[in-house]
Design a protein around this motif. Sequence first.
Motif, PDB file in Angstrom:
ATOM      1  N   LEU A 157       0.783  -1.085   0.020  1.00  0.00           N
ATOM      2  CA  LEU A 157      -0.061   0.199  -0.105  1.00  0.00           C
ATOM      3  C   LEU A 157       0.838   1.242  -0.121  1.00  0.00           C
ATOM      4  CD1 LEU A 157      -2.861   0.870   0.429  1.00  0.00           C
ATOM      5  CD2 LEU A 157      -2.626   0.805   2.768  1.00  0.00           C
ATOM      6  N   GLN A 161      -0.767   7.376   0.617  1.00  0.00           N
ATOM      7  CA  GLN A 161      -2.261   7.490   0.320  1.00  0.00           C
ATOM      8  C   GLN A 161      -3.181   7.852   1.394  1.00  0.00           C
ATOM      9  OE1 GLN A 161      -3.926   6.898  -2.213  1.00  0.00           O
ATOM     10  NE2 GLN A 161      -4.892   5.040  -2.602  1.00  0.00           N
ATOM     11  N   LEU A 162      -2.720   7.769   2.811  1.00  0.00           N
ATOM     12  CA  LEU A 162      -3.836   8.079   3.744  1.00  0.00           C
ATOM     13  C   LEU A 162      -3.352   8.989   4.455  1.00  0.00           C
ATOM     14  CD1 LEU A 162      -5.140   4.590   3.981  1.00  0.00           C
ATOM     15  CD2 LEU A 162      -6.240   6.480   3.569  1.00  0.00           C
TER      16      LEU A 162
ATOM     17  N   PRO B 117      -3.419  -4.961   3.029  1.00  0.00           N
ATOM     18  CA  PRO B 117      -4.778  -4.019   2.896  1.00  0.00           C
ATOM     19  C   PRO B 117      -5.034  -3.972   1.475  1.00  0.00           C
ATOM     20  CG  PRO B 117      -3.218  -2.770   4.046  1.00  0.00           C
ATOM     21  CD  PRO B 117      -2.650  -4.323   3.984  1.00  0.00           C
ATOM     22  N   ASP B 151      -7.975  -0.557   8.384  1.00  0.00           N
ATOM     23  CA  ASP B 151      -7.250   0.038   7.662  1.00  0.00           C
ATOM     24  C   ASP B 151      -7.976   1.158   6.984  1.00  0.00           C
ATOM     25  OD1 ASP B 151      -4.286  -0.080   5.969  1.00  0.00           O
ATOM     26  OD2 ASP B 151      -5.925   1.195   5.232  1.00  0.00           O
ATOM     27  N   PRO B 152      -7.995   2.397   6.775  1.00  0.00           N
ATOM     28  CA  PRO B 152      -8.672   3.579   6.404  1.00  0.00           C
ATOM     29  C   PRO B 152      -8.707   3.294   4.817  1.00  0.00           C
ATOM     30  CG  PRO B 152      -6.738   4.720   7.414  1.00  0.00           C
ATOM     31  CD  PRO B 152      -6.814   2.985   7.940  1.00  0.00           C
ATOM     32  N   TYR B 153      -7.632   2.634   4.236  1.00  0.00           N
ATOM     33  CA  TYR B 153      -7.825   2.662   2.559  1.00  0.00           C
ATOM     34  C   TYR B 153      -8.786   1.613   2.394  1.00  0.00           C
ATOM     35  CZ  TYR B 153      -6.076   1.562  -1.893  1.00  0.00           C
ATOM     36  OH  TYR B 153      -6.148   1.422  -3.420  1.00  0.00           O
ATOM     37  N   LYS B 156     -12.308   3.401   2.756  1.00  0.00           N
ATOM     38  CA  LYS B 156     -12.837   4.139   1.888  1.00  0.00           C
ATOM     39  C   LYS B 156     -13.142   3.681   0.555  1.00  0.00           C
ATOM     40  CE  LYS B 156      -8.805   5.721  -0.722  1.00  0.00           C
ATOM     41  NZ  LYS B 156      -8.148   6.929  -1.588  1.00  0.00           N
TER      42      LYS B 156
END
Lengths: 418, 1005
Positions: A157, A161-162, B117, B151-153, B156
């Motif tokens: 990831l 990104q966040l 994730p 995990d926010p990813y 969303k």
Amino acid sequence: MIHSLFLINASGDIFLEKHWKSVVSRSVCDYFFEAQERATEPENVPPVIPTPHHYLISVLRHRIYFVAVIQSEVPPLFVIEFLHRVVDTFQDYFGVCTEAAIKDNVVVVYELLEEMLDNGFPLATESNILKELIKPPTILRTMVNTITGSTNVGEQLPTGQLSVVPWRRTGVKYTNNEAYFDVVEEIDAIIDKSGSTITAEIQGVIDACVKLTGMPDLTLSFMNPRLLDDVSFHPCVRFKRWEAERILSFIPPDGNFRLLSYHVSSQNLVAIPVYVKHNITFREGSSQGRFDLTLGPKQTMGKAVEAVLVSSQLPRGVLNANLNPSQGTYTFDPVTKLLTWDVGKINPQKLPNLKGTMNLQAGASKPDENPTINIQFKIQQMAISGLKVNRLDMYGEKYKPFKGIKYMTKAGKFQVRT
Amino acid sequence: MQEWANQLCENRQFGSKMTDSKYFTTTKKGEIFELKAELNSDKKEKKKEAVKKVIASMTVGKDVSALFPDVVNCMQTDNLELKKLVYLYLMNYAKSQPDMAIMAVNTFVKDCEDPNPLIRALAVRTMGCIRVDKITEYLCEPLRKCLKDEDPYVRKTAAVCVAKLHDINAQLVEDQGFLDTLKDLISDSNPMVVANAVAALSEIAESHPNSNLMDLNPQTINKLLTALNECTEWGQIFILDCLANYTPRDDRESQSICERVTPRLSHANSAVVLSAVKVLMKFMEMLPKDLDYYGTLLKKLAPPLVTLLSAEPELQYVALRNINLIVQRRPEILKHEMKVFFVKYNDPIYVKLEKLDIMIRLASQANIAQVLAELKEYATEVDVDFVRKAVRAIGRCAIKVEQSAERCVSTLLDLIQTKVNYVVQEAIVVIKDIFRKYPNKYESVIATLCENLDSLDEPEARAAMIWIVGEYAERIDNADELLESFLEGFHDESTQVQLQLLTAIVKLFLKKPTETQELVQQVLSLATQDSDNPDLRDRGYIYWRLLSTDPVAAKEVVLAEKPLISEETDLIEPTLLEELICHIGTLASVYHKPPSAFVEGSRGVQHKRLPGSTGSGESVESPDTGSAAGVSDAPPAVIPSQGDLLGDLLNLDLTPPATTGPPPPATSGLQMGAMDLLGGGLDSLMGDESEPVTTRRERPPIPLRTGTPQSPQTLQQSPSPPDYSPTELGGDLGGSSAMGAGFGAAPAAMPAPVSGGLDDLFDLGGGVGMPMGAFSPPKIVWLPAMKGKGLEISGTFARRAGVFQMELTLTNKAMSVMTDFAIQFNRNSFGIAPAGPLQVLTPLSPNQSIEVTLPLNTVGPVMKMEPLNNLQVAVKNNIDVFYFSCQYPISMLFVEDGKMERQVFLATWKDIPNDNESQFQIKDCHLSSDAASNKLQGSNIFTIAKRTVDGQDMLYQSMKLTNGIWVLAELRLQAGNPNYTVSLKCRAPEVSQCVFQSYEAVLKN
């Protein structure tokens, strides 16, 4: 949201399609082709075209139409901005954005488009994040991949990104830490027949190339920040600080980015760096016309005006032009009637001049329209608005970066009416 | 398509073997078979290459669905790139192979549990894109988990997935409670998750307009504003668009939201900027105008809008369409920025035309010189469409900015001198409009125009020229020759030109009867005998009869003074404009149509309206200054309080007024105003005489028609096809209403309704009978016998044949005979007074009752009553004086000429401040819109226009009170819904309540 995307080349072939929801038949593009046929010039195709069931929103860049299909109420600017972002990304990845480049990298293109939108909602459009997800193709990597069978898709990831600083990845390392800023100003102006300025404005940008290790926190201050009253910032800039102190404070993205763009409007005095003396006339009853054009510098603060290029769309009745440049070369395209004169540098002691005759078609009457003269030029080491960077400081990291700043003024849409 | 793809691949140069272009090269027959073999290969690398080839074929629109099972087999892999490619393929083809798609479910479910994730998110995202029912069933459990993922990813991504699922199976989403989970995500700690949740909810809400999904309250708004600062640019757009739907409670909240949204104006993404502009434009409505912040905000809005114009042309176009709206709503924002709208010669044509439009909207006395110089420059450009529009723009400037008219005319003359054919024609068309706006001022240019007669080949230009010749026939020596020359090819001309020629020759005849008799004969016979166009024939006959029966009347009709044209041009209808302001940045704003009118799939979009101001300073500002002066002039003590009334009435002179015969004609507002000043005590109700009086005296102005490209479905669309003749004919026949007005009660007061031209002429006969159907409430007892010493009075009010009257039943319940009846009214809101004595000629015997009709007028003294329509009456007989009060329906005071001209209506509606608007509900009414309209018309409430949006009928109506106050109304009704909504706008908002009561009474009667 955005349903589908079609890429159409200059000859009207759909060479790529991508659907984010259900598949929309490519026959929907027929409406686009109709509009294209009606438009006299490629750039005159209207950006929003209604069809019975969809709306087509298009942008034209690099002679490719990017046509997005939407079905429900979506802000058109949102779509247009996104399309431009797609083009920028392609350019970033492949160096150029051409049909050939897109076809050469069609799988990467597909992966990118899939990563940029999900169900029509933008997902990742920051080039930093995309590059972590999908590595840009390089000759070397392609070769290595072919041999080792490894992939160009990131397995992890993306870190940005966040985070609160989505534009920057963590763990950036450079041996040479450097930060370069280019202040580039473009003058848009309309000058009337008599040489007086009708409108003039400056579109300025500060583009940065920052290669710094870690998480540097930069501040950039100006000698005369009052000039900047109409600005658009990169999301990294802390707006409150700017409001309060007129200082740009930000954690920069890694690599190239546009830190800010600004607009100095005609209310403020905008200096016009060149002047044009022209005499383009046709006489009634004669099949010849006179052409005489002289360029000169003005308000350049002693800096040289370089890379001057003059172009003008001569009236349709002009058959050919027989001109004599005092410097540089000129061409006249008898089909498009476009006259271009590559002047080069303006020498204030010996002003460049282009003089001669134009021949009209036999029997053609005196043309009604007056050609407009378009001028391009560059002036190095000067920002015409007078904007000057005061200092750049770095916090949060220990090393001493190498800093550089460059100024340049260019002509934007600089037009002289005759 | 196969053919095409092959050709494409053969034609293109073969790229380097290292690039993806190699995938395009193997599109020979039997390729599918080859690919199948490769996909089933044992070697991973070969597999991947094969999938890439499949994807490449897919991108050029080739059908590779036959490979479905083979591709799905490659899904079980730990190579992420291969997995992504297979997913890409699945999304495209799952729909066509639903049974096969099931094969993939297991892998999806497994991937949703993956420790990475990225893979979890990828799986849930892809699954949502597979639009197969069987798969969606399996999707619910993994989706529920992912919505709560750590995990926010993943969260969303899952939020968007709910929207996808809703699109496939809305019921399922509701049953599974995903909507509530989604709402919870608005409070998520991660701004990106909030933004996506908002986006998903907005999309779902769009298909369920009534579901109240976005429950916006100050808490959620606060959360959204916090997330706004931290999320991505796209997220900011979603959040801003969502914020725009919120209505703040008061001006303070509105200001605080504005303050937090303003920084978005400096964003690099133009969509963010425009969405922020939308929020600010909407919430600004609520701010009091005297607030400092209001001015600051106005100033802040200009630079970002200007900046949008330096972006790419496509962005410019959308921005310009929106700026067009903003400029109409708040011209002050950009009034100093005229120059940025100057056209560059290499702008795309769609940008040029929009800029031109905005330039005219911003044109004012201050900048007109600059604008004209520019327009003149444009008129020499190459692009014909643009040049034409530029010439037209010069004409519009002349009409808009009076001081510039002369300069415009001379500019146009210069352009005519260029002799460029289409420029000349366009210039003549606009000069005709200038003549109509400023008669008897610029006729000196006619000679120049006549020189160009031969070069005119377009109908509009010919018609314009003919009009000019006819109109100024007395100044053109050879007018008859000129017109005769047109007559030769009469039958080849378009209708527009024919009609114009007919009128022009008749005008000529009336001005120079001796020389042109033959010509007029000729044209009349051409029009009536040889033409099969009904419009032309009818007009021919009308003229013919007029000329043969009464040449004097003909003169009055044909040469009547024409209404002036005004510059409302193509203003957008005010309610529509308000709605569009709420939709800035959307497709609706680009097309200038309400969203419900054109977006497919938006079922019953709610109409958005701008919020009204709650600021306290507002109400003081709205009424005209004239009335304020009237009020302050009068010492407060003059206003009698309720307690004084008795004494007041007692002092009344109860001898019957001597005047008999017809009531005086309807009073003008001017008189009323004068009385107001004398009597004092009546505030803004009377104060606005200025507006109605001017409209009455000088005929409603007719706006100039211009061929604007957008032509929104607004009121101003002309119902009749020939583009310019109807107004013209209306003008020419303007006197006709006076001619036919012998049956009107007050002929002088009838301002000719110029709108419909011929239709109106024929309507007149029927129109006069209409008041017969006026609503009149049943009689009620006003004075019971108990209080009247045996006299019982019941009564009502009526308006019959344009005469306002009181209908009374007097009953003698006493034991003795009653005689010597007289009646008198106290001062009241509209100056109602008896127009004659109470006609009770014979003594009233015990137990006898008598019906009396008392004609009323409205020239009595004025005092504002509470309620407004209260009337205090004193009746005298030989026994005593009795007092009672009653209320009259205000509809009795609606006069017969209360039909406003459409354009005047538009302008007036726009002109009246929003605060003066009030809205009412009429419940349980079961009339069709036409029936309602007829009923209302019976009571002098005139329907001016009707618009149907979404099955909802909107009737635009006007009525005029006897004292000249206009009331404008918008009645909305929906088939099947017994509840109507009526919005009233009036400069004297006090009357709204009474008007509404009348509406209700009339409709339910």
